[in-house]
Design a protein around this motif. Structure first.
Motif, mmCIF file in Angstrom:
data_model
loop_
_atom_site.group_PDB
_atom_site.id
_atom_site.type_symbol
_atom_site.label_atom_id
_atom_site.label_comp_id
_atom_site.label_asym_id
_atom_site.label_seq_id
_atom_site.Cartn_x
_atom_site.Cartn_y
_atom_site.Cartn_z
ATOM 1 N N CYS A 6 -39.805 43.526 -23.763
ATOM 2 C CA CYS A 6 -40.004 44.228 -22.112
ATOM 3 C C CYS A 6 -40.631 45.846 -22.499
ATOM 4 C CB CYS A 6 -38.084 44.711 -22.059
ATOM 5 S SG CYS A 6 -36.830 42.660 -21.252
ATOM 6 N N THR A 7 -39.979 46.684 -23.350
ATOM 7 C CA THR A 7 -41.534 47.174 -23.770
ATOM 8 C C THR A 7 -42.933 47.139 -23.292
ATOM 9 O OG1 THR A 7 -40.067 48.385 -24.627
ATOM 10 C CG2 THR A 7 -42.382 49.817 -25.214
ATOM 11 N N LEU A 8 -43.181 46.441 -24.047
ATOM 12 C CA LEU A 8 -44.226 45.935 -23.693
ATOM 13 C C LEU A 8 -44.943 45.749 -22.552
ATOM 14 C CD1 LEU A 8 -45.416 44.407 -27.348
ATOM 15 C CD2 LEU A 8 -45.717 46.726 -25.938
ATOM 16 N N VAL A 9 -44.243 45.048 -21.686
ATOM 17 C CA VAL A 9 -44.419 44.493 -20.607
ATOM 18 C C VAL A 9 -44.243 45.718 -19.357
ATOM 19 C CG1 VAL A 9 -42.877 43.157 -18.711
ATOM 20 C CG2 VAL A 9 -43.823 42.243 -20.632
ATOM 21 N N ALA A 10 -43.116 46.401 -19.449
ATOM 22 C CA ALA A 10 -43.870 47.825 -19.346
ATOM 23 C C ALA A 10 -44.912 48.930 -18.877
ATOM 24 C CB ALA A 10 -42.218 48.753 -18.871
ATOM 25 N N TRP A 11 -45.827 48.365 -20.049
ATOM 26 C CA TRP A 11 -46.730 49.462 -20.753
ATOM 27 C C TRP A 11 -48.151 48.162 -19.914
ATOM 28 C CZ3 TRP A 11 -50.495 48.154 -24.462
ATOM 29 C CH2 TRP A 11 -51.270 49.418 -24.676
ATOM 30 N N ILE A 12 -47.911 47.178 -19.924
ATOM 31 C CA ILE A 12 -49.090 46.257 -20.345
ATOM 32 C C ILE A 12 -49.697 45.401 -18.601
ATOM 33 C CG2 ILE A 12 -50.307 43.994 -20.247
ATOM 34 C CD1 ILE A 12 -49.144 44.322 -23.176
ATOM 35 N N LEU A 13 -47.869 45.491 -17.794
ATOM 36 C CA LEU A 13 -47.841 44.884 -16.822
ATOM 37 C C LEU A 13 -48.783 46.047 -15.898
ATOM 38 C CD1 LEU A 13 -47.912 42.643 -14.698
ATOM 39 C CD2 LEU A 13 -45.830 42.922 -14.971
#
Length: 248
Positions: A219-226
């Motif tokens: 979820c943290t990576l999605v919040a950064w990449i998206l």
């Protein structure tokens, strides 16, 4: 999800300097910033809706609000506590954010390879992507180094443009405008900067909050990449469209 209010003074300053020229300029600059804020809110709601129907489908969500017992407010304590908390917050943020970034800028500006600083090497590596996005390598590097706090993105860019060995800030809007135009900024650069300020990766504090609340690296990576991917695509589209329309 998107950094709607982070770096808001930078948004207003850049919009006023490059988009607020001529008759009705102030109204035009205000309309651009307002449209970006509304677009950011709409994008956040749209992405949240899509995620809730795809990746996060079926995952329960809850919100708990605890109300403290009511007490009669005391004006003296409120003023003292507000002053202390705000002062402490500014000092802590200066130590946690400004000091490490200043140290990193100093290292990158003073460590040289073949006569060029590491800061210049980083800007040159990011220049091709920055040009496609309507920005430049130095500005894109400022967004990378500005991960701890979005408010320092513009000062980092100024440091890169001037070749200084420490973090800079502008004394006046006129001096900032002179520096940016001398470094090749035009209306397309300004518009793409405004877009990327609204649609780019959240700051480190936000990412740490996501990690703490979700306890999920995914979820943290999605919040950064998206948001970053959306910002890159929007800047590319805006740069192509404005260039096609002959905006300069």
């Amino acid at each position: 999800m998107f950094p709607i209010l982070h770096g808001f003074p930078s948004l207003l300053a850049i919009a006023a300097m490059f988009c607020g020229v001529g008759f009705g300029g102030s109204l035009q600059a205000t309309a651009i910033v307002t449209a970006l804020v509304i677009g950011s809110i709409a994008a956040t709601m749209g992405v949240s809706y899509l995620l809730s129907r795809t990746v996060l489908k079926g995952q329960p969500s809850s919100f708990v609000l605890e109300l403290p017992p009511y007490r009669r407010p005391q004006l003296g304590k409120i003023l003292v506590r507000s002053l202390i908390e705000r002062t402490a917050k500014v000092l802590v943020r200066a130590v946690v954010v400004a000091a490490p970034v200043n140290l990193l800028i100093w290292v990158l500006a003073n460590c040289r390879l073949q006569g060029q600083s590491l800061l210049q090497y980083g800007a040159e590596m990011l220049a091709p992507l920055g040009n496609v996005m309507g920005l430049d390598g130095t500005l894109l590097l400022a967004f990378v180094l500005g991960l701890p706090a979005n408010e320092i993105i513009l000062p980092i860019a100024m440091t890169g443009y001037t070749g200084a060995a420490h973090l800079l800030d502008y004394n006046s809007a006129q001096s900032l405008h002179s520096l940016l135009t001398a470094c090749g900024w035009d209306r397309i650069t300004a518009v793409c900067f405004l877009i990327f300020m609204m649609f780019h990766a959240p700051c480190a504090t936000t990412l740490l909050t996501v990690q703490k609340e979700t306890r999920s690296l995914r979820c943290t990576l999605v919040a950064w990449i998206l948001p970053l991917a959306i910002g890159v695509m929007l800047c590319m589209a805006a740069n192509a469209l404005l260039t096609l329309c002959g905006v300069a």
